[in-house]
Write an enzyme that holds these catalytic residues in place. Structure first.
Site, PDB file in Angstrom:
ATOM      1  N   THR A  18     100.969  50.770  47.091  1.00  0.00           N
ATOM      2  CA  THR A  18     100.985  50.091  48.407  1.00  0.00           C
ATOM      3  C   THR A  18     102.254  50.403  49.185  1.00  0.00           C
ATOM      4  O   THR A  18     102.326  50.144  50.386  1.00  0.00           O
ATOM      5  CB  THR A  18     100.927  48.562  48.226  1.00  0.00           C
ATOM      6  OG1 THR A  18     102.133  48.154  47.558  1.00  0.00           O
ATOM      7  CG2 THR A  18      99.732  48.134  47.409  1.00  0.00           C
ATOM      8  N   ARG A  73     109.596  49.761  44.915  1.00  0.00           N
ATOM      9  CA  ARG A  73     108.462  50.023  45.804  1.00  0.00           C
ATOM     10  C   ARG A  73     107.224  50.270  44.969  1.00  0.00           C
ATOM     11  O   ARG A  73     107.213  51.164  44.129  1.00  0.00           O
ATOM     12  CB  ARG A  73     108.775  51.284  46.626  1.00  0.00           C
ATOM     13  CG  ARG A  73     108.791  51.050  48.077  1.00  0.00           C
ATOM     14  CD  ARG A  73     109.127  52.225  48.912  1.00  0.00           C
ATOM     15  NE  ARG A  73     108.819  53.563  48.471  1.00  0.00           N
ATOM     16  CZ  ARG A  73     108.750  54.596  49.288  1.00  0.00           C
ATOM     17  NH1 ARG A  73     108.937  54.422  50.579  1.00  0.00           N
ATOM     18  NH2 ARG A  73     108.512  55.794  48.843  1.00  0.00           N
ATOM     19  N   ASP A 100     114.283  61.180  45.623  1.00  0.00           N
ATOM     20  CA  ASP A 100     114.348  59.802  45.126  1.00  0.00           C
ATOM     21  C   ASP A 100     115.797  59.471  44.770  1.00  0.00           C
ATOM     22  O   ASP A 100     116.341  60.002  43.799  1.00  0.00           O
ATOM     23  CB  ASP A 100     113.436  59.650  43.905  1.00  0.00           C
ATOM     24  CG  ASP A 100     113.330  58.197  43.471  1.00  0.00           C
ATOM     25  OD1 ASP A 100     114.375  57.572  43.190  1.00  0.00           O
ATOM     26  OD2 ASP A 100     112.214  57.664  43.432  1.00  0.00           O
ATOM     27  N   ASP A 133     116.510  58.035  41.166  1.00  0.00           N
ATOM     28  CA  ASP A 133     116.403  59.059  40.116  1.00  0.00           C
ATOM     29  C   ASP A 133     117.588  60.013  40.160  1.00  0.00           C
ATOM     30  O   ASP A 133     118.089  60.439  39.112  1.00  0.00           O
ATOM     31  CB  ASP A 133     115.095  59.849  40.288  1.00  0.00           C
ATOM     32  CG  ASP A 133     113.891  59.050  39.790  1.00  0.00           C
ATOM     33  OD1 ASP A 133     114.085  58.091  39.020  1.00  0.00           O
ATOM     34  OD2 ASP A 133     112.761  59.392  40.183  1.00  0.00           O
TER      35      ASP A 133
HETATM   36  C1  PRP Z   1     114.073  53.285  46.979  1.00  0.00           C
HETATM   37  C2  PRP Z   1     115.334  53.079  47.787  1.00  0.00           C
HETATM   38  C3  PRP Z   1     115.009  51.864  48.587  1.00  0.00           C
HETATM   39  C4  PRP Z   1     113.542  52.020  48.857  1.00  0.00           C
HETATM   40  C5  PRP Z   1     113.358  52.494  50.256  1.00  0.00           C
HETATM   41  O1  PRP Z   1     114.014  52.417  45.906  1.00  0.00           O
HETATM   42  O2  PRP Z   1     116.481  52.929  46.982  1.00  0.00           O
HETATM   43  O3  PRP Z   1     115.262  50.632  47.913  1.00  0.00           O
HETATM   44  O4  PRP Z   1     113.048  53.016  47.939  1.00  0.00           O
HETATM   45  O5  PRP Z   1     112.013  52.575  50.585  1.00  0.00           O
HETATM   46  P1  PRP Z   1     111.330  51.589  51.629  1.00  0.00           P
HETATM   47  O6  PRP Z   1     112.242  51.541  52.836  1.00  0.00           O
HETATM   48  O7  PRP Z   1     110.032  52.243  51.893  1.00  0.00           O
HETATM   49  O8  PRP Z   1     111.193  50.240  50.983  1.00  0.00           O
HETATM   50  P2  PRP Z   1     112.790  52.476  44.839  1.00  0.00           P
HETATM   51  O9  PRP Z   1     111.735  51.531  45.271  1.00  0.00           O
HETATM   52  O10 PRP Z   1     112.411  53.889  44.585  1.00  0.00           O
HETATM   53  O11 PRP Z   1     113.430  51.793  43.559  1.00  0.00           O
HETATM   54  P3  PRP Z   1     114.652  52.278  42.617  1.00  0.00           P
HETATM   55  O12 PRP Z   1     115.910  52.144  43.445  1.00  0.00           O
HETATM   56  O13 PRP Z   1     114.586  51.318  41.515  1.00  0.00           O
HETATM   57  O14 PRP Z   1     114.401  53.710  42.209  1.00  0.00           O
HETATM   58  N1  URA Z   2     113.060  56.020  48.400  1.00  0.00           N
HETATM   59  C1  URA Z   2     113.802  57.108  48.071  1.00  0.00           C
HETATM   60  O1  URA Z   2     114.574  57.070  47.109  1.00  0.00           O
HETATM   61  N2  URA Z   2     113.687  58.207  48.816  1.00  0.00           N
HETATM   62  C2  URA Z   2     112.880  58.285  49.893  1.00  0.00           C
HETATM   63  O2  URA Z   2     112.836  59.331  50.553  1.00  0.00           O
HETATM   64  C3  URA Z   2     112.126  57.137  50.221  1.00  0.00           C
HETATM   65  C4  URA Z   2     112.224  56.031  49.461  1.00  0.00           C
END
Ligand code: PRP
Ligand code: URA
Length: 209
Positions: free
Chosen positions: A108, A104, A200, A203
């Site tokens: 944005t 994400r 998160d 993380d």
């Molecule tokens: C997190 C989560 C989803 C996304 C959800 O990933 O694992 O993929 O956010 O958010 P959304 O519904 O608003 O798209 P992130 O983008 O943090 O990436 P990561 O898994 O690499 O930490």
């Molecule tokens: N991605 C995450 O990992 N946690 C949230 O709450 C939203 C997006």
């Protein structure tokens, strides 16, 4: 309109409350995410089609049941979706696994694609897309569009925690994709994090913060 299945199994609810706690460390978080994925997999596969199969027990020949047609595929959205794969494979060990890389954009909040590798026969399989979090729905709608662009027709989406905003966006974008949710939370905050959520997910699974 797609169906939304919210899990009411007590073990799933108990384990989700456990991982929400901020003091739960990486090891426990990762283990329990796997356990939740396994339990959710059991619930989300209860209506898979069966066919008859002739078998011979040590006693006699009989007709048993087995999964019909080409089997399943699991597609985690990287990174956090990886935490759900082993739990799914515990119950469906012969499933093929594809990977979709999205993150994400922090400004944005829209998904940015960086990887896509799917099983060659993915379009003939029932595909379970997995990601612990459905927040705005940007990542999941984009991942599912990537699958549809490659000809995949039978898709289910599974997440541990969802926000109403994400569920709405998913249903509008992909009315043919049923959604399996461990817990439906209240809302998103100004940073588009789920409230109360668990922070998160990536993380917490990988210990990167
Ligand atoms: C997190 C989560 C989803 C996304 C959800 O990933 O694992 O993929 O956010 O958010 P959304 O519904 O608003 O798209 P992130 O983008 O943090 O990436 P990561 O898994 O690499 O930490
Ligand atoms: N991605 C995450 O990992 N946690 C949230 O709450 C939203 C997006």
């Amino acid at each position: 309109m797609s169906k939304v299945h919210i899990m009411d199994h007590p073990l799933i609810q108990h384990k989700i409350s456990y991982i929400r706690r901020e003091e739960v460390g990486t090891k426990e978080f990762r283990e329990v995410v796997g356990e939740i994925a396994c339990l959710m997999c059991y619930e989300a596969t209860r209506d898979l089609k069966l066919g008859d199969v002739k078998i011979k027990t040590p006693i006699c020949e009989t007709i048993g049941k087995e999964l019909a047609g080409k089997k399943l595929a699991v597609v985690p959205i990287l990174r956090a979706g990886l935490g759900m794969v082993d739990g799914m494979l515990t119950l469906i060990p012969a499933a093929k696994v594809g990977h979709i890389g999205l993150y994400r954009d922090p400004e944005t909040f829209e998904p940015v694609e960086y990887y896509c590798k799917l099983p060659a026969d993915c379009d003939e399989r029932q595909v379970f897309v997995v990601d612990p979090m459905l927040a705005t729905g940007g990542s999941s709608t984009a991942a599912i569009q990537m699958l549809k662009d490659k000809g995949v027709k039978r898709i289910r989406f599974m997440c541990i925690i969802a926000a109403p905003e994400g569920v709405k966006r998913m249903q509008e974008a992909h009315p043919d994709v049923d959604i399996y949710i461990g817990a439906l939370d209240e809302r998103l905050n100004e940073h588009k994090y789920i409230v109360p959520g668990l922070g998160d997910a990536g993380d917490r699974i990988f210990g990167t913060k």
